[in-house]
Design a protein around this motif. Structure first.
Motif, mmCIF file in Angstrom:
data_model
loop_
_atom_site.group_PDB
_atom_site.id
_atom_site.type_symbol
_atom_site.label_atom_id
_atom_site.label_comp_id
_atom_site.label_asym_id
_atom_site.label_seq_id
_atom_site.Cartn_x
_atom_site.Cartn_y
_atom_site.Cartn_z
ATOM 1 N N LYS A 13 -22.356 12.358 -25.695
ATOM 2 C CA LYS A 13 -23.510 12.478 -25.609
ATOM 3 C C LYS A 13 -22.956 14.505 -25.699
ATOM 4 N N THR A 15 -21.321 15.927 -28.395
ATOM 5 C CA THR A 15 -21.271 15.326 -29.123
ATOM 6 C C THR A 15 -22.677 15.535 -30.253
ATOM 7 N N THR A 33 -17.249 16.533 -18.254
ATOM 8 C CA THR A 33 -17.186 17.528 -18.987
ATOM 9 C C THR A 33 -18.372 18.745 -19.505
ATOM 10 N N GLU A 250 -19.540 11.834 -33.898
ATOM 11 C CA GLU A 250 -17.852 13.024 -34.644
ATOM 12 C C GLU A 250 -18.469 13.129 -35.765
HETATM 13 N N1 LIG Z 1 -14.541 8.025 -32.125
HETATM 14 C C1 LIG Z 1 -15.602 8.744 -31.967
HETATM 15 N N2 LIG Z 1 -15.247 9.521 -31.053
HETATM 16 C C2 LIG Z 1 -16.116 10.537 -30.118
HETATM 17 C C3 LIG Z 1 -17.962 10.256 -31.257
HETATM 18 N N3 LIG Z 1 -18.875 10.857 -30.641
HETATM 19 C C4 LIG Z 1 -17.889 11.835 -29.744
HETATM 20 N N4 LIG Z 1 -17.037 11.245 -29.719
HETATM 21 C C5 LIG Z 1 -14.925 11.288 -28.597
HETATM 22 O O1 LIG Z 1 -15.339 11.389 -27.458
HETATM 23 C C6 LIG Z 1 -15.314 12.079 -27.011
HETATM 24 C C7 LIG Z 1 -16.202 12.326 -25.505
HETATM 25 O O2 LIG Z 1 -17.179 13.452 -25.888
HETATM 26 P P1 LIG Z 1 -18.650 13.836 -25.254
HETATM 27 O O3 LIG Z 1 -19.129 14.390 -26.729
HETATM 28 O O4 LIG Z 1 -17.418 15.178 -24.743
HETATM 29 O O5 LIG Z 1 -18.862 12.808 -24.411
HETATM 30 P P2 LIG Z 1 -20.095 13.095 -22.966
HETATM 31 O O6 LIG Z 1 -20.626 11.679 -23.014
HETATM 32 O O7 LIG Z 1 -20.781 14.573 -23.513
HETATM 33 O O8 LIG Z 1 -19.358 13.050 -21.883
HETATM 34 P P3 LIG Z 1 -19.374 13.715 -20.389
HETATM 35 O O9 LIG Z 1 -19.880 14.982 -21.104
HETATM 36 O O10 LIG Z 1 -18.508 14.431 -20.108
HETATM 37 O O11 LIG Z 1 -20.444 13.172 -19.492
HETATM 38 C C8 LIG Z 1 -14.689 13.290 -26.869
HETATM 39 O O12 LIG Z 1 -13.133 13.061 -27.554
HETATM 40 C C9 LIG Z 1 -15.507 12.976 -28.698
HETATM 41 O O13 LIG Z 1 -14.714 13.845 -29.965
HETATM 42 C C10 LIG Z 1 -18.184 9.555 -32.156
HETATM 43 O O14 LIG Z 1 -18.632 9.170 -32.838
HETATM 44 N N5 LIG Z 1 -16.281 8.102 -32.393
#
Ligand SMILES: Nc1nc2c(ncn2[C@@H]2O[C@H](COP(=O)(O)OP(=O)(O)OP(=O)(O)O)[C@@H](O)[C@H]2O)c(=O)[nH]1
Ligand SMILES: [Mg+2]
Length: 395
Positions: A13, A15, A33, A250
């Motif tokens: 999310k 990212t 996070t 990402e």
């Molecule tokens: N392979 C891959 N990994 C990704 C992608 N987008 C995000 N990630 C990875 O997923 C992980 C979590 O990313 P965050 O953006 O912190 O996820 P979040 O949903 O905000 O997580 P919380 O805040 O903990 O709820 C990180 O290691 C990112 O690099 C993607 O498109 N592909």
């Protein structure tokens, strides 16, 4: 207009949010996070009238690149949600409160299935990504039901005696949630509950909550981490039948950063990018860029820009309109040409636009001029996508 980025923990999310807004936020491969919500501005693209009118615009609230307007839209990145969050599990329902003002939701899921339902990392293919979709809808509905139930019984008894309409009671419960009375009316019609509202039980309230969420906070599914997803997972999620789109947050973030560093030329929303000077890159960088290019070719881009635009133009059915003060020069008070682009729901009228510009302009509305045709239009004129409108009001 605000779009909430929601989903279980560790799906990407933040990212997605960072890629769309270029705001630096914390990103890491573990659950929770993000704790405090991040607010930022992303952009959606729409054809600017400047080309058609043969003029050069001087945008103020937005940007214009080669006749394409980049219109701001507010994004909210909230904490991850786990099953039973509505009862306080995980980070609880605090972040659900953050979503009160959202007009639509992007449910970011891990389509690769490499994280469990609580966001704990594993290997791709280990988790069924369809669960990420279903549990979230249920959590939000349960949260809405709790809000509906708060003080409901007492109000229902009074309403029964006074003959108050049920949508008024429910709208009162949901004040501050950006849900309109007419949306609630539609939800009630779909559920068709007993006329006597004192008989509405938990099941009826849940059915109402599900419909209210569906109508008032429509949701698009971002099938994220597609770059590492088994192909069958994407089909599984598509088969649910909800509006969905493949995303690689990402990749989008990496490409935007590489663009800013002068390594590549990348225009968000495009399915390709070009490397500026490959002689300066090391082998790791070259491999990473080749890998990204291959995935983008496969899916037609990273999906981030398309996801925002699908949310704005398909789900919310927004159109773009340009208020001006001079219908001949297409300028504002300061002589800026087509300064502001506003996103407004299809079906909005000239008076709605006046209110959006300024309450005073709405209150004192006399008439408007369609600057493209120079025709005078009334308060009830239904705006069209790309309209340039001068509003005339009493001083
Ligand atoms: N392979 C891959 N990994 C990704 C992608 N987008 C995000 N990630 C990875 O997923 C992980 C979590 O990313 P965050 O953006 O912190 O996820 P979040 O949903 O905000 O997580 P919380 O805040 O903990 O709820 C990180 O290691 C990112 O690099 C993607 O498109 N592909
Ligand atoms: Mg986060």
């Amino acid at each position: 207009m605000q779009i909430g980025i929601v989903g279980k923990p560790n799906v990407g999310k933040s990212t997605f949010f960072s890629a769309a807004t270029m705001a630096p936020v914390e990103i890491a491969n573990y659950p929770f996070t993000t704790i405090e919500a991040n607010k930022g501005v992303g952009y959606v693209r729409s054809k600017c009238p400047c080309k058609e009118l043969g003029i050069k615009c001087t945008p103020h609230n937005s940007g214009c690149v080669d006749g394409i307007r980049m219109i701001p839209i507010e994004l909210l990145d909230v904490a991850g949600l786990v099953p039973d969050a509505w009862q306080g599990k995980g980070l609880g329902n605090q972040f659900l409160d953050d979503l009160r003002q959202a007009d639509a939701l992007i449910n970011v899921i891990d389509v690769s299935g490499s994280t469990d339902i609580e966001g704990v990392p594993g290997k791709p293919g280990e988790h069924d990504p369809r669960e990420d979709v279903e549990f979230l809808k249920k959590e939000i509905a349960l949260w809405i039901r709790e809000i509906l139930k708060n003080g409901f019984n007492r109000m229902a008894r009074t309403a029964k005696i006074k003959g108050t309409k049920p949508e008024i009671i429910l709208a009162d419960r949901l004040a501050g949630l950006k849900v309109t009375e007419s949306q609630i009316k539609t939800a009630i019609k779909d559920v068709n509950p007993p006329e006597d509202i004192t008989l509405w039980d938990d099941d009826i309230m849940l059915a109402l909550a599900i419909n209210i969420r569906r109508i008032s906070k429509p949701m698009i599914i971002a099938m994220n981490k597609a770059d590492i997803a088994p192909a069958e997972n994407i089909d599984l999620v598509k088969n649910i039948g909800d509006i969905s789109i493949v995303t690689m947050a990402e990749t989008e973030l990496a490409l935007k950063k590489a663009h800013d560093m002068g390594i590549v030329n990348y225009i968000p929303g495009k399915s390709t990018f070009s490397v500026k000077n490959s002689a300066t890159l090391n082998d790791n960088q070259k491999h990473a860029l080749e890998y990204m290019a291959k995935n983008m070719e496969k899916y037609g881009g990273t999906g981030i820009q398309s996801c925002l635009e699908k949310a704005a133009f398909e789900m919310l059915d927004l159109i773009t309109v340009y208020p001006v003060e001079d219908e001949n020069k297409f300028t504002d008070h300061f002589g800026r040409v087509l300064p502001d682009a506003f996103l407004i729901p299809r079906g909005s009228t000239a008076r709605d636009l006046a209110y959006k510009v300024h309450t005073d302009l709405g209150d004192k509305f006399i008439r408007a001029v369609n600057a493209k045709t120079k025709r005078t239009v009334g308060a009830d004129y239904e705006l069209l996508d790309g309209d340039v409108i001068r509003i005339i009001a009493n001083r």
